[in-house]
Design an enzyme around this catalytic site. Sequence first.
Site, mmCIF file in Angstrom:
data_model
loop_
_atom_site.group_PDB
_atom_site.id
_atom_site.type_symbol
_atom_site.label_atom_id
_atom_site.label_comp_id
_atom_site.label_asym_id
_atom_site.label_seq_id
_atom_site.Cartn_x
_atom_site.Cartn_y
_atom_site.Cartn_z
ATOM 1 C CE1 TYR A 11 0.689 -5.777 -18.436
ATOM 2 C CE2 TYR A 11 0.309 -3.730 -17.233
ATOM 3 C CZ TYR A 11 -0.182 -4.793 -17.977
ATOM 4 O OH TYR A 11 -1.516 -4.879 -18.242
ATOM 5 C CG ASP A 31 14.557 -3.632 -17.902
ATOM 6 O OD1 ASP A 31 13.398 -3.492 -18.319
ATOM 7 O OD2 ASP A 31 14.827 -3.705 -16.676
ATOM 8 C CB ILE A 52 18.730 4.721 -18.392
ATOM 9 C CG1 ILE A 52 17.782 5.044 -17.229
ATOM 10 C CG2 ILE A 52 18.130 3.680 -19.319
ATOM 11 C CD1 ILE A 52 16.520 5.767 -17.660
ATOM 12 C CG PHE A 72 8.352 1.675 -21.864
ATOM 13 C CD1 PHE A 72 6.976 1.845 -21.896
ATOM 14 C CD2 PHE A 72 9.020 1.500 -23.064
ATOM 15 C CE1 PHE A 72 6.285 1.833 -23.093
ATOM 16 C CE2 PHE A 72 8.341 1.485 -24.268
ATOM 17 C CZ PHE A 72 6.969 1.653 -24.281
ATOM 18 C CB ALA A 73 13.805 2.592 -17.793
ATOM 19 C CG ASN A 91 15.102 4.464 -10.306
ATOM 20 O OD1 ASN A 91 15.416 3.686 -11.202
ATOM 21 N ND2 ASN A 91 15.394 4.285 -9.036
ATOM 22 C CB SER A 116 1.585 8.566 -15.449
ATOM 23 O OG SER A 116 0.601 8.238 -14.516
ATOM 24 C CE1 TYR A 140 5.214 6.546 -12.215
ATOM 25 C CE2 TYR A 140 2.888 7.080 -11.973
ATOM 26 C CZ TYR A 140 3.920 6.550 -12.707
ATOM 27 O OH TYR A 140 3.664 6.035 -13.957
ATOM 28 C CE LYS A 144 6.537 7.735 -15.370
ATOM 29 N NZ LYS A 144 7.281 7.029 -16.424
ATOM 30 N NE ARG A 278 -2.874 2.989 -3.489
ATOM 31 C CZ ARG A 278 -2.788 2.212 -4.570
ATOM 32 N NH1 ARG A 278 -2.332 0.983 -4.479
ATOM 33 N NH2 ARG A 278 -3.180 2.672 -5.745
HETATM 34 N N1 UFG Z 1 -6.823 -0.398 -4.967
HETATM 35 C C1 UFG Z 1 -7.452 -0.947 -3.865
HETATM 36 N N2 UFG Z 1 -6.883 -2.041 -3.269
HETATM 37 C C2 UFG Z 1 -5.718 -2.599 -3.724
HETATM 38 C C3 UFG Z 1 -5.090 -2.018 -4.864
HETATM 39 C C4 UFG Z 1 -5.687 -0.920 -5.442
HETATM 40 O O1 UFG Z 1 -8.485 -0.474 -3.412
HETATM 41 O O2 UFG Z 1 -5.242 -3.577 -3.138
HETATM 42 C C5 UFG Z 1 -7.431 0.799 -5.592
HETATM 43 C C6 UFG Z 1 -6.529 2.017 -5.504
HETATM 44 O O3 UFG Z 1 -6.734 2.689 -4.296
HETATM 45 C C7 UFG Z 1 -6.980 2.808 -6.731
HETATM 46 C C8 UFG Z 1 -7.402 1.720 -7.743
HETATM 47 O O4 UFG Z 1 -7.579 0.539 -6.970
HETATM 48 O O5 UFG Z 1 -8.082 3.571 -6.428
HETATM 49 C C9 UFG Z 1 -6.352 1.463 -8.790
HETATM 50 O O6 UFG Z 1 -5.117 1.253 -8.129
HETATM 51 P P1 UFG Z 1 -3.821 0.701 -8.862
HETATM 52 O O7 UFG Z 1 -2.781 0.525 -7.815
HETATM 53 O O8 UFG Z 1 -4.163 -0.463 -9.717
HETATM 54 O O9 UFG Z 1 -3.435 1.875 -9.871
HETATM 55 P P2 UFG Z 1 -3.220 3.441 -9.580
HETATM 56 O O10 UFG Z 1 -4.467 4.154 -10.008
HETATM 57 O O11 UFG Z 1 -2.720 3.696 -8.214
HETATM 58 O O12 UFG Z 1 -2.016 3.782 -10.553
HETATM 59 C C10 UFG Z 1 -1.954 3.297 -11.893
HETATM 60 C C11 UFG Z 1 -0.494 3.119 -12.257
HETATM 61 C C12 UFG Z 1 0.204 4.435 -12.203
HETATM 62 C C13 UFG Z 1 -0.544 5.454 -13.042
HETATM 63 C C14 UFG Z 1 -1.993 5.528 -12.702
HETATM 64 C C15 UFG Z 1 -2.672 6.419 -13.707
HETATM 65 O O13 UFG Z 1 0.140 2.207 -11.336
HETATM 66 O O14 UFG Z 1 1.514 4.251 -12.698
HETATM 67 O O15 UFG Z 1 -2.560 4.230 -12.739
HETATM 68 O O16 UFG Z 1 -4.033 6.439 -13.595
HETATM 69 F F1 UFG Z 1 -0.016 6.680 -12.835
#
Ligand code: UFG
Length: 325
Positions: A11, A31, A52, A72-73, A91, A116, A140, A144, A278
């Site tokens: 992405y 990739d 990689i 980014f990988a 990874n 991140s 995760y 990082k 979660r």
């Molecule tokens: N969420 C929900 N329901 C869903 C999906 C997400 O409530 O179905 C909530 C999550 O609990 C969280 C928020 O929406 O509070 C954002 O969740 P995302 O999964 O979109 O993103 P994250 O915050 O978990 O993580 C993202 C990237 C990571 C990065 C992080 C940094 O995926 O790689 O942002 O802030 F580290």
Amino acid sequence: MRLCVTGGAGYIGSVVAQALLHDGHDVTIVDNISTGHLSAVPEGCRFVRGDIRESGTLTDAFGTDTDAVLHFAALSIVGDSVSRPLDYFDNNIGGTVSLLQSMKTHGVKKIVFSSSAAVYGEPERLPIVETDVCRPSNPYGFSKFAVEQMLEASRVAWELQYVSLRYFNAGGSTTVHGEDHNPETHLIPIVLDVAAGRRKSFTIFGDDYDTRDGTCLRDYIHVYDLADAHIRALSAMEHAYSGVLNLGSENAFTVAEVVSAVERVTGMKVKYEIGPRRPGDPPALLASSKQAERVLGWKKRRSSLDEIIRSAHEWRLEHPDGYPS
Ligand code: UFG
């Protein structure tokens, strides 16, 4: 410059690779297509399919003369990392050890790393500045943070130059590239799918956090602005800079506010239910990006929540099934 982009079929990597090509750079993408898409590889890049963690892949990717790597990988899903931590360490940490060893062997001494906000864990104060304590709350984020330590140790040991960009929540699309994970776990694409009727409803993970409406607070940043920061990071290294920089919009929105914004932007209704928290989710993340502004001369241009959602929605309308390959 001759640049190697690891994870350039993913992405954020594909958006950055496209921006680098547009800027006149010579770009090789490496990739393994484990989570990326062949059809996301921008036209005009050389493409090496491989992992990689295999030095042969990197020797092929670096060729005779590479000026810098943009890395980014990685596996990048917070919840997934809690379920299978060793895959994340293998990874993300193992992959970067292999990458840095190959860079050293080939005399490649500049890297921009895709870090991140997850390195901070549950921050003690908001907005977060780069010098705040890093106490990652999931594997995760730990992976990082470990890579950042490797970069700094390599700077001391063999004069590696690095810029580690700590992204907050990336979102949005360009006209060509968008977000397409399988399975999708990220909030904005999921909520857009509900709005468009591709999913019946979705679950908000917890409404008992200490935030203004009880749902998690996140700082969303447009991939277009992230790409701009990467190009500026390459210039900063030309001027001998190494360090870590936050990249966020400096505005945070709760999950419930994202739902309302999607309803406003798309004009469609979003059905949801409230579920348990979660694992691994920090309650609130909000960046200070002042340091990136100072060091890189970077300014966010497209990172309003509405613009992030609008562009992601548009891409999804044009690519209802995501990338074709
Ligand atoms: N969420 C929900 N329901 C869903 C999906 C997400 O409530 O179905 C909530 C999550 O609990 C969280 C928020 O929406 O509070 C954002 O969740 P995302 O999964 O979109 O993103 P994250 O915050 O978990 O993580 C993202 C990237 C990571 C990065 C992080 C940094 O995926 O790689 O942002 O802030 F580290």
